[in-house]
Write an enzyme that holds these catalytic residues in place. Structure first.
Site: not given
Length: 176
Positions: A40, A43, A47, A104, A130
């Site tokens: 998502c 994420c 990252r 999100c 998300c």
């Protein structure tokens, strides 16, 4: 503390940090491409925070015996870990306290000068939800594990920063 002081001045310490981040990023890519779990937006931002820690590790590994380089790496590590912790806590909120008013973004938003999702879509393009818990381990969702990982980074960083002030020698540009 003396051990951590000495260890932080070695290239191996910074490469060990980099190795940990490579492991986490490799795991994320395995979840995405191997297990087909779509990342998502949060994420992807988490990252990027991990990549910030990798950058800090590379920076620190350049010449850790020099205080200016080491401190630049420590500062970059701290900033990235704090941002990662903030993002993962927000992500946990989306999963466990859903609200139609707090969601999100639908698409990742990178600056025009660094559209990572266009340059490296297999790594930075988001297509997951998300709020959806798609994976758990030991009762914790992926963002909850990221809270633990980023918090662990901050604990390790705090110990190493404190250790910078425990040198046997007189403080010089090489020692502090």
């Amino acid at each position: 503390m003396q051990f951590l002081n000495t260890f932080s001045k070695s290239r191996i310490s910074w490469l060990l940090l980099l190795l940990c981040i490579v492991f986490f990023e490799g795991s994320a890519l395995f979840f995405q491409h191997g297990m087909k779990l779509g990342p998502c937006v949060m994420c992807i931002y988490e990252r990027v925070a991990m990549m910030g820690i990798a950058f800090a590790a590379l920076l620190g590994a350049i010449a850790p015996q020099y205080a200016i380089i080491r401190w630049a790496g420590l500062i970059a590590w701290g900033y990235s870990a704090v941002r990662g912790l903030q993002l993962s806590i927000e992500h946990v909120g989306y999963q466990f306290n859903p609200s139609p008013f707090a969601t999100c973004d639908l698409f990742v938003q990178f600056p025009n000068w660094a559209p990572l999702n266009k340059w490296v879509p297999w790594m930075f393009e988001a297509y997951g939800n998300c709020a959806e818990v798609v994976w758990t381990f030991l009762g914790q969702s992926m963002p909850q594990w990221l809270v633990i990982i980023f918090a662990g980074n901050l604990v390790a960083l705090a110990l190493i920063v404190i250790a910078q002030f425990f040198s046997k020698k007189t403080n010089t540009i090489l020692d502090m």
